[in-house]
Motif scaffolding. Structure first.
Motif: not given
Length: 80
Positions: A61-80
């Motif tokens: 399970l991944i729990i992620s904030d959406i708005n973050m510096p460097n890479m946001d949560g949506v971008e993180l999930l798109s890379h995963i």
């Protein structure tokens, strides 16, 4: 109904840039789950995701904030 035994089998990646929120929620997750990996932004989260896979420790399970510096949560999930 929450299945506590099931929660104890989970490895969670929790990504949150607010240190206070991250530490408080991690305390709760650590009491409930098998393993909790913490990251302060999407870049570190992606690194921890890939490292876990290399170590054959799969994240359930991944729990992620959406708005973050460097890479946001949506971008993180798109890379995963």
């Amino acid at each position: 109904m929450i299945n506590i035994e099931f929660l104890k089998t989970l490895t969670i990646l929790y990504v949150e840039d607010d240190e206070h929120v991250r530490e408080k929620f991690a305390d709760i997750l650590n009491k409930l789950c098998k393993n909790v990996l913490l990251a302060h932004d999407g870049v570190e989260g992606l690194q921890k995701f890939h490292q876990a896979n290399r170590d054959n420790e799969y994240i359930d399970l991944i729990i992620s904030d959406i708005n973050m510096p460097n890479m946001d949560g949506v971008e993180l999930l798109s890379h995963i």
